[in-house]
Scaffold this active site. Sequence first.
Site, PDB file in Angstrom:
ATOM      1  N   MET A 152      -3.703  -7.667   5.923  1.00  0.00           N
ATOM      2  CA  MET A 152      -3.967  -6.392   6.570  1.00  0.00           C
ATOM      3  C   MET A 152      -5.290  -6.419   7.334  1.00  0.00           C
ATOM      4  O   MET A 152      -5.376  -5.945   8.467  1.00  0.00           O
ATOM      5  CB  MET A 152      -3.968  -5.265   5.536  1.00  0.00           C
ATOM      6  CG  MET A 152      -4.232  -3.883   6.136  1.00  0.00           C
ATOM      7  SD  MET A 152      -3.043  -3.417   7.416  1.00  0.00           S
ATOM      8  CE  MET A 152      -1.620  -3.019   6.391  1.00  0.00           C
TER       9      MET A 152
ATOM     10  N   CYS B 123       0.823  -1.208   0.000  1.00  0.00           N
ATOM     11  CA  CYS B 123       0.000   0.000   0.000  1.00  0.00           C
ATOM     12  C   CYS B 123       0.860   1.262   0.000  1.00  0.00           C
ATOM     13  O   CYS B 123       0.399   2.327  -0.400  1.00  0.00           O
ATOM     14  CB  CYS B 123      -0.955   0.005   1.186  1.00  0.00           C
ATOM     15  SG  CYS B 123      -0.132  -0.059   2.797  1.00  0.00           S
TER      16      CYS B 123
ATOM     17  N   GLY C  78      -7.525 -10.579   3.699  1.00  0.00           N
ATOM     18  CA  GLY C  78      -6.082 -10.709   3.583  1.00  0.00           C
ATOM     19  C   GLY C  78      -5.357 -10.380   4.877  1.00  0.00           C
ATOM     20  O   GLY C  78      -5.961 -10.212   5.943  1.00  0.00           O
TER      21      GLY C  78
ATOM     22  N   GLN D   8       5.964  -5.430   9.350  1.00  0.00           N
ATOM     23  CA  GLN D   8       5.185  -6.068   8.298  1.00  0.00           C
ATOM     24  C   GLN D   8       5.900  -6.032   6.950  1.00  0.00           C
ATOM     25  O   GLN D   8       5.814  -6.971   6.153  1.00  0.00           O
ATOM     26  CB  GLN D   8       3.814  -5.397   8.178  1.00  0.00           C
ATOM     27  CG  GLN D   8       2.873  -6.134   7.218  1.00  0.00           C
ATOM     28  CD  GLN D   8       1.517  -5.445   7.113  1.00  0.00           C
ATOM     29  OE1 GLN D   8       1.312  -4.373   7.656  1.00  0.00           O
ATOM     30  NE2 GLN D   8       0.603  -6.070   6.409  1.00  0.00           N
TER      31      GLN D   8
ATOM     32  N   ARG E 230       4.236   1.375  -1.319  1.00  0.00           N
ATOM     33  CA  ARG E 230       5.332   1.432  -2.290  1.00  0.00           C
ATOM     34  C   ARG E 230       5.137   0.420  -3.415  1.00  0.00           C
ATOM     35  O   ARG E 230       4.499  -0.624  -3.236  1.00  0.00           O
ATOM     36  CB  ARG E 230       6.663   1.165  -1.605  1.00  0.00           C
ATOM     37  CG  ARG E 230       6.868  -0.240  -1.101  1.00  0.00           C
ATOM     38  CD  ARG E 230       8.157  -0.408  -0.306  1.00  0.00           C
ATOM     39  NE  ARG E 230       8.109   0.343   0.937  1.00  0.00           N
ATOM     40  CZ  ARG E 230       8.868   1.407   1.197  1.00  0.00           C
ATOM     41  NH1 ARG E 230       9.755   1.817   0.314  1.00  0.00           N
ATOM     42  NH2 ARG E 230       8.756   2.043   2.361  1.00  0.00           N
TER      43      ARG E 230
END
Length: 416
Positions: free
Chosen positions: A188, A49, A186, A111, A51
């Site tokens: 996240m 989210c 997912g 993460q 890069r």
Amino acid sequence: MHLVAFGLNHHTAPLAIREKLAFPAELLPEALSSLTAGVANEAAIVSTCNRTEVYCASADPQAALSWLAHYHRVPMAELAPYLYQLDARDAARHAFRVASGLDSMVLGETQILGQIKDAVRVAERQGTMGTLLNALFQKTFAVAKEVRSKTAVGSASVSMAAAAVRLAEQIFPSVSELKVLFIGAGEMIELVATHFAARKPRRITVANRTLERGQRLAERFGGDAILLAELHDALPAYDVVVTSTASQLPIVGKGMVERAVRQRRHKPIFMLDLAVPRDVEAEVAELSDVFLYTVDDIAGIVEVGREARQEAAREAETIIEGRVAEFLDWLRRRDAVPMIRALRDEAERTRRHALEAAMRQLARGDDAGKVLETLSQQLTNKLMHPPTQALARAAGPEHDALVAAIARLYRLHPDA
């Protein structure tokens, strides 16, 4: 072959640009094949989210950079102000910093290391990893581990998942009174759901494209699951909506939210869109009684504790600089391999020819002592001819450089 990295991140590009270059997980294998079929020998793509970065070994780095714009059908002129392109030294430093959490929105978060490992696994399965990238990423993982173990860069960090709960608590008196809807199933969403579940909300629901996967996640938190197709009718029942899917188009539109607000009699809805590209139409933010946040909007919240980690970050930078030097030394030694091989091949040809001549002399019955003397003289003359000839022909600074190089190679001290 040049080792390069290029891309953009939350430091250089707004969300509206980042989402144009995002690679959904299901498209990564095809993208890697496309890149390595044309302009790169090795490639790995890190797309999160925050890069999109391409690491590759290519004879034409500029062509590899152009591939990124061409693949996403975005004019290079539109992307150029936001892109960075890094040579081997800076690519290594950047990879080490990213994996160590020093380049993240949340300083010290962990993460991203898992996301890089996932990207490498995809590249390995696709066969686009080679000697250069294998060495780079193995060193990257080792550096990240060292930084974590020797510094406190990750201490007191506030993750994006925790920040989601803090945002909700700024709008509503108590999370325990809320009904929370998660769109997607997912990693996240799982992290955010864990933080919300700790506050024991009144209800947790997971909406997903496949019901089975949504149910597996929902059951962990005592919730239920619905299909995305049911979202339109279900939305009005929820106070908090957190979404993070791999959809290339918005899932939640302005009209859907307008209808939900009316049915809720304008009771506020908190929406957190953690997807890139975005799952919620940007126009939703214009609606009254809707509090819409994106990944960029929560940057201020995750800054909590950053100052306390800055000193640790400086220690980490020192570690990284030392490891960059080690990696560059490996690159230099690797670049010397073809020259070393060619030098040895030439010496082997010289040895073989001299030996063949000596064997012929011995076969004729020549004296063995004289044959060995001749052999040694021939080898000495042939091996010494190239450096002595180069010295004789060189002049000025070139001559001085050759003298210094030969003295170093043969450990000579002519002045003595």
